[in-house]
Motif scaffolding. Sequence first.
Motif, PDB file in Angstrom:
ATOM      1  N   ILE A  53      68.331 101.040  58.647  1.00  0.00           N
ATOM      2  CA  ILE A  53      68.063 100.836  60.053  1.00  0.00           C
ATOM      3  C   ILE A  53      67.793 102.207  60.655  1.00  0.00           C
ATOM      4  O   ILE A  53      68.565 103.135  60.436  1.00  0.00           O
ATOM      5  CB  ILE A  53      69.261 100.169  60.753  1.00  0.00           C
ATOM      6  N   ALA A  54      66.709 102.302  61.421  1.00  0.00           N
ATOM      7  CA  ALA A  54      66.348 103.600  61.958  1.00  0.00           C
ATOM      8  C   ALA A  54      65.907 103.499  63.414  1.00  0.00           C
ATOM      9  O   ALA A  54      65.380 102.475  63.847  1.00  0.00           O
ATOM     10  CB  ALA A  54      65.239 104.214  61.127  1.00  0.00           C
ATOM     11  N   ALA A  55      66.117 104.578  64.125  1.00  0.00           N
ATOM     12  CA  ALA A  55      65.639 104.715  65.498  1.00  0.00           C
ATOM     13  C   ALA A  55      64.144 105.029  65.454  1.00  0.00           C
ATOM     14  O   ALA A  55      63.618 105.390  64.403  1.00  0.00           O
ATOM     15  CB  ALA A  55      66.405 105.837  66.184  1.00  0.00           C
ATOM     16  N   PRO A  56      63.463 104.909  66.583  1.00  0.00           N
ATOM     17  CA  PRO A  56      62.034 105.231  66.603  1.00  0.00           C
ATOM     18  C   PRO A  56      61.708 106.636  66.080  1.00  0.00           C
ATOM     19  O   PRO A  56      60.647 106.853  65.525  1.00  0.00           O
ATOM     20  CB  PRO A  56      61.670 105.090  68.085  1.00  0.00           C
ATOM     21  N   ASP A  57      62.636 107.578  66.234  1.00  0.00           N
ATOM     22  CA  ASP A  57      62.383 108.935  65.746  1.00  0.00           C
ATOM     23  C   ASP A  57      62.707 109.091  64.255  1.00  0.00           C
ATOM     24  O   ASP A  57      62.595 110.172  63.707  1.00  0.00           O
ATOM     25  CB  ASP A  57      63.166 109.962  66.565  1.00  0.00           C
ATOM     26  N   GLY A  58      63.123 108.011  63.605  1.00  0.00           N
ATOM     27  CA  GLY A  58      63.405 108.040  62.168  1.00  0.00           C
ATOM     28  C   GLY A  58      64.849 108.310  61.813  1.00  0.00           C
ATOM     29  O   GLY A  58      65.233 108.203  60.651  1.00  0.00           O
ATOM     30  N   SER A  59      65.683 108.677  62.771  1.00  0.00           N
ATOM     31  CA  SER A  59      67.092 108.933  62.474  1.00  0.00           C
ATOM     32  C   SER A  59      67.804 107.620  62.147  1.00  0.00           C
ATOM     33  O   SER A  59      67.464 106.569  62.675  1.00  0.00           O
ATOM     34  CB  SER A  59      67.780 109.642  63.641  1.00  0.00           C
ATOM     35  N   VAL A  76      75.984 102.008  69.651  1.00  0.00           N
ATOM     36  CA  VAL A  76      75.069 102.357  68.562  1.00  0.00           C
ATOM     37  C   VAL A  76      74.985 103.873  68.536  1.00  0.00           C
ATOM     38  O   VAL A  76      74.853 104.514  69.583  1.00  0.00           O
ATOM     39  CB  VAL A  76      73.675 101.733  68.798  1.00  0.00           C
ATOM     40  N   VAL A  77      75.087 104.451  67.341  1.00  0.00           N
ATOM     41  CA  VAL A  77      75.050 105.907  67.197  1.00  0.00           C
ATOM     42  C   VAL A  77      74.046 106.289  66.111  1.00  0.00           C
ATOM     43  O   VAL A  77      73.724 105.481  65.241  1.00  0.00           O
ATOM     44  CB  VAL A  77      76.452 106.481  66.858  1.00  0.00           C
ATOM     45  N   ALA A  78      73.561 107.507  66.152  1.00  0.00           N
ATOM     46  CA  ALA A  78      72.582 107.994  65.185  1.00  0.00           C
ATOM     47  C   ALA A  78      73.287 108.680  64.018  1.00  0.00           C
ATOM     48  O   ALA A  78      72.993 109.816  63.672  1.00  0.00           O
ATOM     49  CB  ALA A  78      71.602 108.947  65.860  1.00  0.00           C
ATOM     50  N   SER A  79      74.228 107.962  63.394  1.00  0.00           N
ATOM     51  CA  SER A  79      74.997 108.537  62.290  1.00  0.00           C
ATOM     52  C   SER A  79      74.669 107.906  60.947  1.00  0.00           C
ATOM     53  O   SER A  79      75.032 108.448  59.904  1.00  0.00           O
ATOM     54  CB  SER A  79      76.492 108.360  62.555  1.00  0.00           C
ATOM     55  N   GLY A  80      74.029 106.735  60.960  1.00  0.00           N
ATOM     56  CA  GLY A  80      73.783 106.024  59.708  1.00  0.00           C
ATOM     57  C   GLY A  80      75.049 105.460  59.092  1.00  0.00           C
ATOM     58  O   GLY A  80      75.067 105.107  57.921  1.00  0.00           O
ATOM     59  N   ARG A  81      76.109 105.331  59.887  1.00  0.00           N
ATOM     60  CA  ARG A  81      77.402 104.858  59.383  1.00  0.00           C
ATOM     61  C   ARG A  81      77.925 103.729  60.262  1.00  0.00           C
ATOM     62  O   ARG A  81      77.628 103.676  61.454  1.00  0.00           O
ATOM     63  CB  ARG A  81      78.430 105.989  59.370  1.00  0.00           C
ATOM     64  N   VAL A  82      78.722 102.865  59.664  1.00  0.00           N
ATOM     65  CA  VAL A  82      79.477 101.853  60.395  1.00  0.00           C
ATOM     66  C   VAL A  82      80.906 102.365  60.456  1.00  0.00           C
ATOM     67  O   VAL A  82      81.548 102.562  59.422  1.00  0.00           O
ATOM     68  CB  VAL A  82      79.420 100.474  59.697  1.00  0.00           C
ATOM     69  N   GLU A  83      81.372 102.621  61.673  1.00  0.00           N
ATOM     70  CA  GLU A  83      82.734 103.104  61.890  1.00  0.00           C
ATOM     71  C   GLU A  83      83.438 102.088  62.778  1.00  0.00           C
ATOM     72  O   GLU A  83      83.115 101.962  63.954  1.00  0.00           O
ATOM     73  CB  GLU A  83      82.720 104.461  62.575  1.00  0.00           C
ATOM     74  N   MET A  84      84.380 101.353  62.206  1.00  0.00           N
ATOM     75  CA  MET A  84      85.115 100.338  62.963  1.00  0.00           C
ATOM     76  C   MET A  84      86.601 100.601  62.792  1.00  0.00           C
ATOM     77  O   MET A  84      87.067 100.854  61.689  1.00  0.00           O
ATOM     78  CB  MET A  84      84.792  98.941  62.457  1.00  0.00           C
ATOM     79  N   THR A  85      87.339 100.531  63.902  1.00  0.00           N
ATOM     80  CA  THR A  85      88.778 100.713  63.847  1.00  0.00           C
ATOM     81  C   THR A  85      89.466  99.650  64.691  1.00  0.00           C
ATOM     82  O   THR A  85      88.897  99.115  65.639  1.00  0.00           O
ATOM     83  CB  THR A  85      89.206 102.092  64.381  1.00  0.00           C
TER      84      THR A  85
END
Length: 96
Positions: free
Chosen positions: A1-7, A62-71
């Motif tokens: 999954i990527a943002a329009p800028d590719g991140s 939603v963050v530009a980290s490429g990770r799922v962080e759930m707590t």
Amino acid sequence: IAAPDGSALGCRVDLSPLTVRGRAPDEALFGEGLGGFVVSGDPAALRGLAGPNVRVLPLGEVVASGRVEMTVGEASIDAPVDELAAAWRSLGERLD
């Protein structure tokens, strides 16, 4: 999954508000309940969805980290989106 800028996109979510409704932390993290939807969008637009019979409960972003962080409480998941997607796609092979 990527943002329009590719991140690479990911999410950062805190499910602690769900424990207020009487759920144990592991139920909030892994459980499935009735009557809820996960929606992503502009925070102001999402707040606008609320009404007399509709509760909006912000849980993350939603963050530009490429990770799922759930707590929730002491329980947590922190993994790359690509790794989680590959695991999901492999379920069919594993169930055969």
